[in-house]
Enzyme design. Structure first.
Site, PDB file in Angstrom:
ATOM      1  N   ASP A 279      -0.702   6.637   3.333  1.00 11.22           N
ATOM      2  CA  ASP A 279       0.017   5.306   3.078  1.00 11.22           C
ATOM      3  C   ASP A 279      -1.074   4.647   2.179  1.00 11.22           C
ATOM      4  O   ASP A 279      -1.941   4.994   1.493  1.00 11.22           O
ATOM      5  CB  ASP A 279       0.381   4.757   4.162  1.00 11.22           C
ATOM      6  CG  ASP A 279       1.602   3.867   4.165  1.00 11.22           C
ATOM      7  OD1 ASP A 279       1.414   2.874   3.200  1.00 11.22           O
ATOM      8  OD2 ASP A 279       2.759   4.144   4.487  1.00 11.22           O
ATOM      9  N   HIS A 302      -1.338   5.716  -1.165  1.00 13.96           N
ATOM     10  CA  HIS A 302      -0.370   4.760  -1.793  1.00 13.96           C
ATOM     11  C   HIS A 302      -1.190   3.491  -2.584  1.00 13.96           C
ATOM     12  O   HIS A 302      -0.405   2.455  -2.864  1.00 13.96           O
ATOM     13  CB  HIS A 302       0.647   4.255  -0.769  1.00 13.96           C
ATOM     14  CG  HIS A 302       1.501   5.306  -0.303  1.00 13.96           C
ATOM     15  ND1 HIS A 302       2.512   4.973   0.526  1.00 13.96           N
ATOM     16  CD2 HIS A 302       1.561   6.644  -0.521  1.00 13.96           C
ATOM     17  CE1 HIS A 302       3.226   6.078   0.801  1.00 13.96           C
ATOM     18  NE2 HIS A 302       2.704   7.160   0.082  1.00 13.96           N
TER      19      HIS A 302
END
Length: 471
Positions: A279, A302
Site C-alpha cells: 500500500d 502505492h
C-alpha cells in the site's frame, strides 16, 4: 634478602588480583523468576540484508550501545532477566511488561530484547508517563502470534504494540520486528488483489503492527520492520517525531500494509529509510502538519500519499508537507493527494521536490473523486486543494496510465499548482502526451514533459468563495 622476598610476594599477589579482575562482568538489573530457562537457541538473530537494496545495513550502526560501565548498567532491563524465554514459541509478554515497568521508573532506562533470541508477545499497551530518556531496544527478533487462529480472543485485533502517553521515548535496535502477516492477508479484509488477480471482500479485522498514541518527542531508528498484518507503523495524536534509517518491507500484494501512517500528528521528520509494501509507503491523514520527508526510497508500493481525506463528509486539514530527494520505483502511484467527495477543509502548502520516478504509474496525481466502490455519488462539497508545488520531478512512467492526473472537484477547484522542471518519459513504449486535468488552476514555470496543456492559468473567478472551504 627479606626485602627481596617481600617484593616477590607482593608481585605475585598483584598478578593474581589482575587476572581475576578480568572476569568481573557488568551488573545488569536482575529479577528472580521461577522456571527461568538457561537454554539458548542456536544462532543469533540478525536481519539479513535485502539483495535488491544492498545499501541497507544488516546491522545499523547508530543504535545506542549497551552500557558496560557499572554506574549505568543498573539502567538496563534485559527481558531475559525477567523470565523471557526467547525461543519463538513461549509467551514472553509478562517479561516485557515487567521490564517496561521497571525501566519506566528510572531516567534513561533501557528495555532490552537481546540478540540471539526470538521473542513472541501478544497485543500489549506500553504506557506512560515514564521518566525521561526511556529506550525500547530490540536487538533480537520480536513478533506477535502467528496469524488470527493463534491470536488470543481477549486481545484487540486492531493493534499489536501500542506506545501510549510517552514523552522523549526511543524505539531502536539492531534487530527485526516481524509481523507474521501472511495468514492475515489471506482473510477477506478489504477489496484487494490476490496472487491470482481476483478481489475478495469482507470486514477488515487485522492489527496494525506498531502504534504510537498521544505521545511526544519520539525517536524511531535503525530497525527492520516487516510483514505487518496491516499498517506497519501508525502515529495518532503525537507531537515531535523523528524517524530515520528504517527498513520496512512486505510483499507487493499484501493488502493495506502502509509503511508509515501519520494522523493528527504535527512536526514529523522521516529520513534515510527504505520502504516497500502493498500500500502507501507513507500516508498522511487529517490533522497533520509540518511533515518533512527526505531521502526515502519507496517501492514497490502505492507511493507517498496525502489522504484519503474527507470520508463520510468529514473535515480534513493538512498543511506544510515537504517531500524531497526521494526515489519512487515500480509503484502504482508516485506522489498523490486523494480526497472523498462531500468533505470539507483543505490541503495546503505541499512541496514535492527533487524526486526520481522509476517505472511509476500516476507519477503526479490529485484525485478528488477517491472512492472504494462504484457507489459514490457526486457531491457539491469538497476538500480545498491549494498551493501545491512540483519541482524537479524526473524519471520514467508506466504507459498504462498518464503520468500526470489532476482530477479536481467540479465545484471546488484546485488552485495555485506550480510545476517546474517536470520531465517524465515512458519506461517503454511511446510517449503518452495526454496528461489529464479537470478544474485545476496553476502555473508552469518551465516546459513540462509530457506537455501539460490542460492546466488552467490564473485563479478561478470564485476564488474568494472557494477559500471559505479551508481550515
Amino acid at each position: 634478602m627479606e626485602l627481596v622476598r617481600g617484593l616477590v610476594v607482593i608481585s605475585i599477589i598483584v598478578i593474581f588480583l589482575l587476572q581475576n579482575s578480568s572476569n568481573v562482568q557488568g551488573r545488569y538489573h536482575h529479577h528472580k523468576t521461577k522456571n527461568k530457562s538457561s537454554k539458548k537457541p542456536g544462532s543469533p538473530v540478525s536481519p539479513s540484508p535485502d539483495p535488491q537494496h544492498p545499501s541497507v545495513p544488516s546491522s545499523p550502526v547508530n543504535a545506542p550501545p549497551i552500557p558496560s560501565d557499572p554506574s549505568t548498567s543498573d539502567r538496563i532491563f534485559d527481558v531475559k532477566s525477567y523470565g523471557a524465554v526467547g525461543d519463538g514459541s513461549a509467551d514472553d509478554t509478562n517479561a516485557f511488561v515487567a521490564a517496561w515497568k521497571a525501566a519506566c521508573e528510572v531516567e534513561s532506562g533501557v528495555v532490552l530484547a537481546p540478540s540471539g533470541y526470538v521473542f513472541m508477545i501478544t497485543s500489549t499497551i506500553f504506557s506512560g508517563p515514564c521518566k525521561p530518556g526511556l529506550v525500547f531496544q530490540v536487538d533480537g527478533l520480536l513478533m506477535p502470534p502467528d496469524g488470527p487462529d493463534s491470536w488470543p480472543e481477549k486481545d484487540s485485533r486492531k493493534q499489536w504494540l501500542v506506545f501510549y502517553r510517552l514523552d522523549g521515548m526511543t524505539l531502536t535496535g539492531k534487530g527485526t520486528i516481524e509481523g507474521n502477516g501472511e495468514k492475515w492477508w489471506d482473510l477477506p479484509c478489504k477489496p484487494h488483489r490476490s496472487s491470482n488477480g481476483k478481489a475478495s471482500k469482507g470486514p477488515c479485522d487485522s492489527p496494525a503492527l506498531i502504534r504510537f498514541f498521544m505521545s511526544s518527542n519520539l525517536v524511531i531508528s535503525n530497525l527492520r520492520i516487516q510483514n505487518s498484518p496491516q499498517f506497519h507503523m501508525k502515529f495518532d495524536g503525537c507531537q515531535g517525531v523523528l524517524i530515520q534509517q528504517l527498513y520496512i518491507s512486505s510483499p507487493k500484494l499484501s493488502p493495506n500494509t502502509d509503511g508509515i501512517h501519520i494522523e493528527n500528528t504535527k512536526t514529523v521528520g522521516i529520513y534515510n529509510s527504505l520502504i516497500s509494501n502493498g500500500d502507501d509507503c507513507i500516508s498522511i491523514g487529517t490533522g497533520s502538519s509540518n511533515v518533512d520527508i527526505e531521502a526515502v526510497t519507496c517501492g514497490p508500493s502505492h507511493g507517498i500519499s496525502i489522504g484519503s481525506l474527507g470520508v463520510h463528509n468529514s473535515q480534513a486539514c493538512v498543511s506544510n508537507i515537504t517531500v524531497r530527494n526521494a526515489i519512487i520505483r515500480d509503484s502504482d502511484n508516485g506522489v498523490r493527494i486523494k480526497t472523498w467527495q462531500g468533505g470539507t477543509g483543505s490541503v495546503s502548502g505541499i512541496s514535492f521536490q527533487d524526486i526520481q520516478m522509476e517505472n511509476v504509474r500516476n507519477c503526479m496525481i490529485i484525485d478528488q473523486y477517491y472512492c472504494m466502490s462504484k457507489g459514490c455519488r457526486n457531491q457539491t462539497s469538497a476538500v480545498y486543494v491549494t498551493d501545491i508545488s512540483y519541482r524537479n520531478i524526473k524519471g520514467t512512467y508506466d504507459v498504462r496510465t498518464p503520468p500526470i492526473h489532476f482530477a479536481c472537484s467540479d465545484t471546488v477547484p484546485c488552485t495555485k499548482i506550480t510545476l517546474s522542471e517536470v520531465e517524465l518519459l515512458p519506461e517503454e513504449g511511446e510517449l503518452v502526451d495526454d496528461p489529464f486535468c479537470w478544474n485545476a488552476y496553476g502555473t508552469e514555470e518551465t516546459v513540462t514533459i509530457p506537455p501539460l496543456n490542460c492546466l488552467r492559468d490564473g485563479e478561478p473567478e470564485s476564488e474568494g468563495e472557494v477559500a471559505s472551504y479551508g481550515c
